[in-house]
Design a protein around this motif. Sequence first.
Motif, PDB file in Angstrom:
ATOM      1  N   GLY A   1     -20.846 -52.607 -35.824  1.00 19.10           N
ATOM      2  CA  GLY A   1     -20.269 -51.591 -35.029  1.00 19.10           C
ATOM      3  C   GLY A   1     -19.860 -52.055 -33.668  1.00 19.10           C
ATOM      4  O   GLY A   1     -19.928 -53.095 -33.169  1.00 19.10           O
ATOM      5  N   ALA A   2     -18.656 -51.309 -33.161  1.00 19.03           N
ATOM      6  CA  ALA A   2     -18.083 -51.675 -32.048  1.00 19.03           C
ATOM      7  C   ALA A   2     -17.742 -50.486 -31.195  1.00 19.03           C
ATOM      8  O   ALA A   2     -17.229 -49.589 -31.836  1.00 19.03           O
ATOM      9  N   ILE A   3     -17.909 -50.322 -29.802  1.00 18.68           N
ATOM     10  CA  ILE A   3     -17.609 -49.433 -28.933  1.00 18.68           C
ATOM     11  C   ILE A   3     -16.684 -49.761 -27.818  1.00 18.68           C
ATOM     12  O   ILE A   3     -17.125 -50.699 -27.422  1.00 18.68           O
ATOM     13  N   ALA A   4     -15.607 -49.031 -27.558  1.00 14.17           N
ATOM     14  CA  ALA A   4     -14.679 -49.566 -26.451  1.00 14.17           C
ATOM     15  C   ALA A   4     -14.689 -47.989 -25.508  1.00 14.17           C
ATOM     16  O   ALA A   4     -14.241 -47.149 -26.194  1.00 14.17           O
ATOM     17  N   SER A   5     -14.841 -48.136 -24.362  1.00 15.73           N
ATOM     18  CA  SER A   5     -14.505 -46.814 -23.649  1.00 15.73           C
ATOM     19  C   SER A   5     -13.896 -47.234 -22.130  1.00 15.73           C
ATOM     20  O   SER A   5     -14.118 -48.362 -21.772  1.00 15.73           O
ATOM     21  N   GLY A   6     -13.421 -45.969 -21.532  1.00 10.21           N
ATOM     22  CA  GLY A   6     -12.906 -46.158 -20.315  1.00 10.21           C
ATOM     23  C   GLY A   6     -12.715 -44.847 -19.767  1.00 10.21           C
ATOM     24  O   GLY A   6     -12.747 -43.802 -20.447  1.00 10.21           O
ATOM     25  N   THR A   7     -12.598 -44.682 -18.420  1.00  9.31           N
ATOM     26  CA  THR A   7     -12.309 -43.612 -17.664  1.00  9.31           C
ATOM     27  C   THR A   7     -10.665 -43.282 -17.521  1.00  9.31           C
ATOM     28  O   THR A   7     -10.258 -44.335 -17.005  1.00  9.31           O
ATOM     29  N   PHE A   8     -10.316 -42.194 -17.698  1.00 11.35           N
ATOM     30  CA  PHE A   8      -8.753 -41.895 -17.417  1.00 11.35           C
ATOM     31  C   PHE A   8      -8.760 -40.599 -16.725  1.00 11.35           C
ATOM     32  O   PHE A   8      -8.782 -39.536 -17.397  1.00 11.35           O
ATOM     33  N   GLY A   9      -8.486 -40.612 -15.363  1.00 12.57           N
ATOM     34  CA  GLY A   9      -8.514 -39.320 -14.779  1.00 12.57           C
ATOM     35  C   GLY A   9      -9.764 -38.721 -14.722  1.00 12.57           C
ATOM     36  O   GLY A   9     -10.870 -39.315 -14.457  1.00 12.57           O
ATOM     37  N   THR A  10      -9.802 -37.436 -15.108  1.00 14.28           N
ATOM     38  CA  THR A  10     -10.959 -36.659 -15.304  1.00 14.28           C
ATOM     39  C   THR A  10     -11.613 -36.629 -16.738  1.00 14.28           C
ATOM     40  O   THR A  10     -12.787 -36.034 -16.793  1.00 14.28           O
ATOM     41  N   VAL A  11     -11.379 -37.449 -17.481  1.00 13.47           N
ATOM     42  CA  VAL A  11     -11.840 -37.376 -18.932  1.00 13.47           C
ATOM     43  C   VAL A  11     -12.371 -39.082 -19.022  1.00 13.47           C
ATOM     44  O   VAL A  11     -11.686 -39.843 -18.480  1.00 13.47           O
TER      45      VAL A  11
ATOM     46  N   ALA B   1      -2.906 -45.101 -16.994  1.00 14.52           N
ATOM     47  CA  ALA B   1      -4.071 -44.486 -17.457  1.00 14.52           C
ATOM     48  C   ALA B   1      -4.372 -42.997 -16.849  1.00 14.52           C
ATOM     49  O   ALA B   1      -4.938 -42.081 -17.389  1.00 14.52           O
ATOM     50  N   ASP B   2      -4.013 -42.686 -15.546  1.00 17.46           N
ATOM     51  CA  ASP B   2      -4.123 -41.536 -14.855  1.00 17.46           C
ATOM     52  C   ASP B   2      -3.171 -40.413 -15.640  1.00 17.46           C
ATOM     53  O   ASP B   2      -3.530 -39.415 -15.894  1.00 17.46           O
ATOM     54  N   GLN B   3      -2.198 -41.099 -15.871  1.00 18.15           N
ATOM     55  CA  GLN B   3      -1.096 -40.091 -16.726  1.00 18.15           C
ATOM     56  C   GLN B   3      -1.565 -39.534 -17.995  1.00 18.15           C
ATOM     57  O   GLN B   3      -1.576 -38.362 -18.308  1.00 18.15           O
ATOM     58  N   LEU B   4      -2.277 -40.606 -18.689  1.00 13.85           N
ATOM     59  CA  LEU B   4      -2.828 -40.442 -20.048  1.00 13.85           C
ATOM     60  C   LEU B   4      -3.871 -39.312 -19.971  1.00 13.85           C
ATOM     61  O   LEU B   4      -4.156 -38.465 -20.605  1.00 13.85           O
ATOM     62  N   GLY B   5      -4.712 -39.538 -18.763  1.00 16.52           N
ATOM     63  CA  GLY B   5      -5.856 -38.646 -18.509  1.00 16.52           C
ATOM     64  C   GLY B   5      -5.483 -37.282 -18.379  1.00 16.52           C
ATOM     65  O   GLY B   5      -6.123 -36.252 -18.861  1.00 16.52           O
ATOM     66  N   THR B   6      -4.409 -36.966 -17.759  1.00 13.85           N
ATOM     67  CA  THR B   6      -3.982 -35.608 -17.268  1.00 13.85           C
ATOM     68  C   THR B   6      -3.383 -35.143 -18.583  1.00 13.85           C
ATOM     69  O   THR B   6      -3.524 -33.593 -18.896  1.00 13.85           O
ATOM     70  N   SER B   7      -2.714 -35.826 -19.562  1.00 10.81           N
ATOM     71  CA  SER B   7      -2.172 -35.231 -20.935  1.00 10.81           C
ATOM     72  C   SER B   7      -3.279 -35.063 -21.558  1.00 10.81           C
ATOM     73  O   SER B   7      -3.311 -33.885 -22.349  1.00 10.81           O
ATOM     74  N   VAL B   8      -4.268 -35.699 -21.719  1.00 11.69           N
ATOM     75  CA  VAL B   8      -5.608 -35.326 -22.732  1.00 11.69           C
ATOM     76  C   VAL B   8      -6.206 -34.377 -22.077  1.00 11.69           C
ATOM     77  O   VAL B   8      -6.563 -33.355 -22.887  1.00 11.69           O
TER      78      VAL B   8
ATOM     79  N   LEU C   1      -2.844 -33.598 -29.771  1.00 11.11           N
ATOM     80  CA  LEU C   1      -4.051 -34.161 -29.106  1.00 11.11           C
ATOM     81  C   LEU C   1      -4.546 -35.281 -30.137  1.00 11.11           C
ATOM     82  O   LEU C   1      -4.749 -36.449 -29.797  1.00 11.11           O
ATOM     83  N   ALA C   2      -4.288 -35.221 -31.646  1.00 12.67           N
ATOM     84  CA  ALA C   2      -4.921 -35.991 -32.384  1.00 12.67           C
ATOM     85  C   ALA C   2      -3.793 -37.220 -32.456  1.00 12.67           C
ATOM     86  O   ALA C   2      -4.191 -38.357 -32.494  1.00 12.67           O
ATOM     87  N   GLY C   3      -2.680 -37.164 -32.189  1.00 15.54           N
ATOM     88  CA  GLY C   3      -1.560 -38.291 -32.040  1.00 15.54           C
ATOM     89  C   GLY C   3      -1.739 -38.801 -31.128  1.00 15.54           C
ATOM     90  O   GLY C   3      -1.899 -40.433 -31.035  1.00 15.54           O
ATOM     91  N   LEU C   4      -2.104 -38.315 -29.769  1.00 11.99           N
ATOM     92  CA  LEU C   4      -2.169 -39.090 -28.527  1.00 11.99           C
ATOM     93  C   LEU C   4      -3.568 -39.769 -28.618  1.00 11.99           C
ATOM     94  O   LEU C   4      -3.774 -40.822 -28.190  1.00 11.99           O
ATOM     95  N   LEU C   5      -4.522 -39.255 -29.394  1.00  8.92           N
ATOM     96  CA  LEU C   5      -5.838 -40.023 -29.206  1.00  8.92           C
ATOM     97  C   LEU C   5      -5.722 -41.290 -30.007  1.00  8.92           C
ATOM     98  O   LEU C   5      -6.222 -42.275 -29.967  1.00  8.92           O
TER      99      LEU C   5
ATOM    100  N   HIS D   1      -4.379 -48.683 -27.888  1.00 12.19           N
ATOM    101  CA  HIS D   1      -3.809 -49.587 -26.617  1.00 12.19           C
ATOM    102  C   HIS D   1      -4.896 -49.366 -25.418  1.00 12.19           C
ATOM    103  O   HIS D   1      -4.279 -49.410 -24.348  1.00 12.19           O
ATOM    104  N   MET D   2      -5.817 -48.772 -25.683  1.00 17.06           N
ATOM    105  CA  MET D   2      -6.714 -48.485 -24.648  1.00 17.06           C
ATOM    106  C   MET D   2      -6.919 -49.569 -23.558  1.00 17.06           C
ATOM    107  O   MET D   2      -6.891 -49.292 -22.206  1.00 17.06           O
ATOM    108  N   THR D   3      -7.148 -50.471 -23.798  1.00 13.72           N
ATOM    109  CA  THR D   3      -7.373 -51.778 -23.000  1.00 13.72           C
ATOM    110  C   THR D   3      -6.064 -52.226 -22.343  1.00 13.72           C
ATOM    111  O   THR D   3      -6.212 -53.317 -21.543  1.00 13.72           O
ATOM    112  N   GLU D   4      -4.893 -51.773 -22.859  1.00 13.23           N
ATOM    113  CA  GLU D   4      -3.794 -52.607 -22.197  1.00 13.23           C
ATOM    114  C   GLU D   4      -3.320 -51.803 -20.990  1.00 13.23           C
ATOM    115  O   GLU D   4      -2.306 -52.096 -20.518  1.00 13.23           O
TER     116      GLU D   4
END
Length: 299
Positions: A21-31, A157-164, A138-142, A148-151
Motif C-alpha cells: 500500500g501507499a499513501i501520499a497526502s498534502g494540505t491545499f488551502g483549507t482542505v 496548491a492554494d488555487q487547487l485548494g480553493t477550487s476543490v 470534482l472527480a476530474g480535478l481529483l 500531480h500532487m507532489t509537483e
Amino acid sequence: MVADACGPLHVYRTDPGDFHGAIASGTFGTVQLATVQAGPHSVERTERLAGQAAFTPLYLTCVLDGEVQVSQGGRTAVARTGNLFSHDSSRPFRMSMRRPIHMVSVKFDHRLVDLRVGLEHPLRAATWSGARGASVLLAGLLRSAALHMTELDMTVADQLGTSVASLVTAVCAEKLGRAGDDPAAARQALLHRVKTFARARLGSAELSPSVLARSHNISLRYLQLLFQDENTSPALWIRNERLGRCRDDLADPRTAHLTVANVAERWGLDSASHFSKLFRERYGLTPREWRRQASPTRD
C-alpha cells in the motif's frame, strides 16, 4: 501508516500473503488531499476510537479504480470506479475494499459545508455517480491532483485548494438539501442554502439579512433564529465572511496590485476607514499591517 494519515483505525487484511500500500497526502488551502493505493483490506473506526481522534474531518472520496463499501449511521453504500462517496470520521464507520483500490480523498472541516460535529446529516455513507453536474468536475480535478500532487508549488496548491473546496461545497449541497422529516435537519438544510446563496453574493453591497430572508421566503425573525443556533446573527455572519475574504486577498500575491480600499470594495465593504476598524477589531491588525506581515517581501 494508515493511522498517521487518517487517525485511529482498526485495519484488517482480507487476503493472505504480502500486503502492499501507499499513501501520499498534502494540505491545499483549507482542505487536505490524500491518495491511497492498496491491496484488499478493510478499516473500522469504533465509538472508542472516534473519541480518541484529535482531528475528525468529513471525507469526500473519488474511487479511481476498484470498489469500496462504506457503512455508517445505519446506512451502507457501494462506490465503484468513477463514483464519489462520503463519510464522517467523527462517528463510527467501516469501509471494505475486496480488491485492490486506488482512490483520492478530500478531508475537510465540517464548517466548510455548514455542519457541526456530532450532528446527524446525509453525508454519512453517501454516494454520487461522478458523472453528473459538479460531481463530474470534482472527480476530474481529483484525478488530476492524484497524478500531480507532489509537483505543485505553493501558489498552485492554494488555487487547487480553493477550487476543490468550492466543488466539495457544491457536490455536498445536493445531499444536504434533502432534509426529510427531521425538523432539525430541515433547519440545517435551509441554513446551508442561505449561506451558499450569501457566499455567492458577498461582493454586492446590497447583500443584507433582509435580502436573505426575502430570497428564501422566510421572515427576518426566523432567519435570525437559524443563525442564533450557531451563536451568531445574519449581519455578523455576513460581515465576518466578507472580512475573511478580504484577509485572504490581502495575503494573496495575485491581488497585490489592489489597494486596501479596492479589496474592501471587492467584498461589499465600501468605506475604507470603517473596513480598517472592523478588520482590526476582528484580527488585531490593520489591513496594511496584515498585508505586510503576510507578504514581508512586498514594498
